[in-house]
Design a protein around this motif. Structure first.
Motif, short mmCIF file in Angstrom:
data_model
loop_
_atom_site.label_atom_id
_atom_site.label_comp_id
_atom_site.label_asym_id
_atom_site.label_seq_id
_atom_site.Cartn_x
_atom_site.Cartn_y
_atom_site.Cartn_z
N VAL A 30 0.84 -1.20 0.00
CA VAL A 30 0.00 0.00 0.00
C VAL A 30 0.87 1.25 0.00
O VAL A 30 0.62 2.20 -0.75
CB VAL A 30 -0.95 0.00 1.21
N ARG A 31 1.89 1.26 0.83
CA ARG A 31 2.79 2.42 0.85
C ARG A 31 3.44 2.64 -0.50
O ARG A 31 3.58 3.78 -0.97
CB ARG A 31 3.86 2.24 1.93
N ALA A 32 3.81 1.55 -1.16
CA ALA A 32 4.49 1.67 -2.45
C ALA A 32 3.59 2.28 -3.51
O ALA A 32 4.01 3.17 -4.27
CB ALA A 32 4.98 0.29 -2.90
N VAL A 33 2.31 1.85 -3.56
CA VAL A 33 1.43 2.40 -4.60
C VAL A 33 1.06 3.85 -4.28
O VAL A 33 0.85 4.66 -5.18
CB VAL A 33 0.16 1.54 -4.81
N ARG A 34 0.99 4.19 -3.00
CA ARG A 34 0.72 5.58 -2.64
C ARG A 34 1.89 6.48 -3.05
O ARG A 34 1.69 7.58 -3.59
CB ARG A 34 0.47 5.69 -1.14
N GLU A 35 3.09 6.01 -2.78
CA GLU A 35 4.27 6.80 -3.15
C GLU A 35 4.36 6.94 -4.67
O GLU A 35 4.73 8.00 -5.19
CB GLU A 35 5.52 6.14 -2.59
N LEU A 36 4.01 5.87 -5.38
CA LEU A 36 4.02 5.93 -6.84
C LEU A 36 3.01 6.96 -7.34
O LEU A 36 3.30 7.76 -8.24
CB LEU A 36 3.70 4.55 -7.41
N GLY A 37 1.82 6.96 -6.73
CA GLY A 37 0.80 7.92 -7.13
C GLY A 37 1.23 9.35 -6.87
O GLY A 37 1.01 10.24 -7.70
N ARG A 38 1.84 9.58 -5.73
CA ARG A 38 2.30 10.94 -5.41
C ARG A 38 3.43 11.37 -6.35
O ARG A 38 3.49 12.53 -6.77
CB ARG A 38 2.75 11.00 -3.95
N ALA A 39 4.31 10.43 -6.66
CA ALA A 39 5.42 10.76 -7.57
C ALA A 39 4.90 11.13 -8.95
O ALA A 39 5.37 12.10 -9.57
CB ALA A 39 6.38 9.57 -7.66
N ARG A 40 3.92 10.40 -9.43
CA ARG A 40 3.35 10.70 -10.75
C ARG A 40 2.59 12.02 -10.72
O ARG A 40 2.63 12.79 -11.69
CB ARG A 40 2.45 9.56 -11.20
N ALA A 41 1.89 12.28 -9.59
CA ALA A 41 1.18 13.55 -9.48
C ALA A 41 2.16 14.72 -9.46
O ALA A 41 1.92 15.76 -10.08
CB ALA A 41 0.33 13.55 -8.21
N ALA A 42 3.28 14.55 -8.76
CA ALA A 42 4.29 15.61 -8.71
C ALA A 42 4.90 15.83 -10.09
O ALA A 42 5.13 16.98 -10.51
CB ALA A 42 5.38 15.24 -7.71
N ALA A 43 5.13 14.75 -10.82
CA ALA A 43 5.69 14.87 -12.16
C ALA A 43 4.74 15.58 -13.10
O ALA A 43 5.16 16.23 -14.07
CB ALA A 43 6.04 13.48 -12.70
N ALA A 44 3.44 15.48 -12.80
CA ALA A 44 2.43 16.14 -13.63
C ALA A 44 2.21 17.59 -13.22
O ALA A 44 1.38 18.28 -13.80
CB ALA A 44 1.11 15.38 -13.56
N GLY A 58 -6.18 5.30 -0.58
CA GLY A 58 -5.26 5.10 -1.68
C GLY A 58 -5.74 5.62 -3.01
O GLY A 58 -5.13 5.34 -4.05
N THR A 59 -6.82 6.40 -3.05
CA THR A 59 -7.37 6.85 -4.32
C THR A 59 -7.14 8.34 -4.59
O THR A 59 -7.52 8.83 -5.64
CB THR A 59 -8.89 6.58 -4.37
N ARG A 60 -6.55 9.06 -3.65
CA ARG A 60 -6.33 10.49 -3.87
C ARG A 60 -5.40 10.71 -5.06
O ARG A 60 -5.59 11.61 -5.86
CB ARG A 60 -5.74 11.13 -2.60
N HIS A 61 -4.38 9.89 -5.18
CA HIS A 61 -3.46 9.93 -6.32
C HIS A 61 -3.48 8.55 -6.97
O HIS A 61 -2.48 7.84 -6.98
CB HIS A 61 -2.05 10.31 -5.87
N ALA A 62 -4.64 8.19 -7.47
CA ALA A 62 -4.85 6.82 -7.96
C ALA A 62 -3.99 6.53 -9.19
O ALA A 62 -3.73 7.39 -10.03
CB ALA A 62 -6.31 6.62 -8.30
N THR A 63 -3.56 5.29 -9.27
CA THR A 63 -2.82 4.77 -10.42
C THR A 63 -3.42 3.41 -10.76
O THR A 63 -4.14 2.82 -9.95
CB THR A 63 -1.33 4.58 -10.08
N PRO A 64 -3.13 2.89 -11.94
CA PRO A 64 -3.59 1.52 -12.22
C PRO A 64 -3.11 0.53 -11.17
O PRO A 64 -3.83 -0.42 -10.83
CB PRO A 64 -2.98 1.24 -13.60
N GLU A 65 -1.92 0.77 -10.65
CA GLU A 65 -1.37 -0.14 -9.64
C GLU A 65 -2.16 -0.06 -8.33
O GLU A 65 -2.47 -1.09 -7.71
CB GLU A 65 0.10 0.20 -9.38
#
Length: 226
Positions: A30-44, A58-65
């Motif tokens: 769960v921590r990993a997919v949250r961090e991934l979502g935040r990283a992608r949001a920051a990149a955007a 875990g849906t605030r910065h949702a990703t397929p993962e």
């Protein structure tokens, strides 16, 4: 974890509004997919330091993962794993019934020939993860089978129950599925009544007063005692 909302509105009928993840490996996922979502949001270009949402589901910065991991309908997700674990722990005779509900059936055909004492034991068994994503199923599944049974059959099953069965029996007889029955359907023979009260007195004292009020004596017991 909080509730999960899908864009299409689909839902698992037995998924709870909240549940706990205690397994360290699942928590790390769960921590990993949250961090991934935040990283992608920051990149955007999203300004993350202003976000105070907590991202509990875990849906605030949702990703397929994250969707695959947390969606209750995802066959590879954590909620599905919890349901599979619950099904595996069910008594053999009830596993098919449990599996149908876990797979998403709103209702499932009641198994035939299963003693109600087994169902009491299923309800009363100690679960290692009592707050996981299968917690609603763990209550609903046995209660539905018990609620459909006649009081005389339930009372006889109390006499055949072990300690786990008595735990489940007290929970059932003190619960809404029984206490809202018509008074004529709450008459319990003395042997079963005494077993329930004794177990409640020793192990579930919070249920004792309800049982004393709601467990009515069978007519033959009242005559014998008069």
């Amino acid at each position: 974890m909080g509730a999960f909302s899908r864009p299409d509105g689909a839902r698992h009928p037995h998924h709870p509004s909240s549940y706990e993840i205690t397994d360290p490996d699942e928590a790390a996922e769960v921590r990993a997919v949250r961090e991934l979502g935040r990283a992608r949001a920051a990149a955007a270009g999203e300004v993350l330091f202003l976000c105070t949402c907590g991202d509990d589901d875990g849906t605030r910065h949702a990703t397929p993962e994250s969707n695959r991991l947390l969606d209750p309908l995802s066959p590879d997700g954590i909620p599905a794993r919890h349901r599979v674990r619950w099904v595996a722990a069910a008594p053999d005779a009830l596993r098919e019934y449990a599996g149908a509900l876990a797979a998403g059936a709103e209702e499932a055909a009641a198994p035939r020939g299963v003693p109600l004492s087994v169902v009491f034991g299923w309800l009363g068994a100690v679960r290692q993860e009592p707050r996981d994503a299968a917690r609603l199923l763990a209550e609903r599944a046995p209660l539905r089978l018990l609620a459909a049974a006649a009081t005389a059959e339930l009372a006889w099953a109390v006499r055949e129950s072990d300690r786990a069965g008595l735990e489940g029996a007290v929970r059932f007889f003190a619960g809404e599925e029984f206490t809202t029955r018509h008074p004529k359907r709450r008459r319990v023979p003395d042997t079963a009544r005494d077993l329930l009260l004794r177990h409640a007195r020793s192990h579930r004292p919070a249920d004792l007063a309800v049982l004393e009020r709601r467990l009515l004596r069978a007519p033959e017991d009242r005559i014998r005692r008069s």
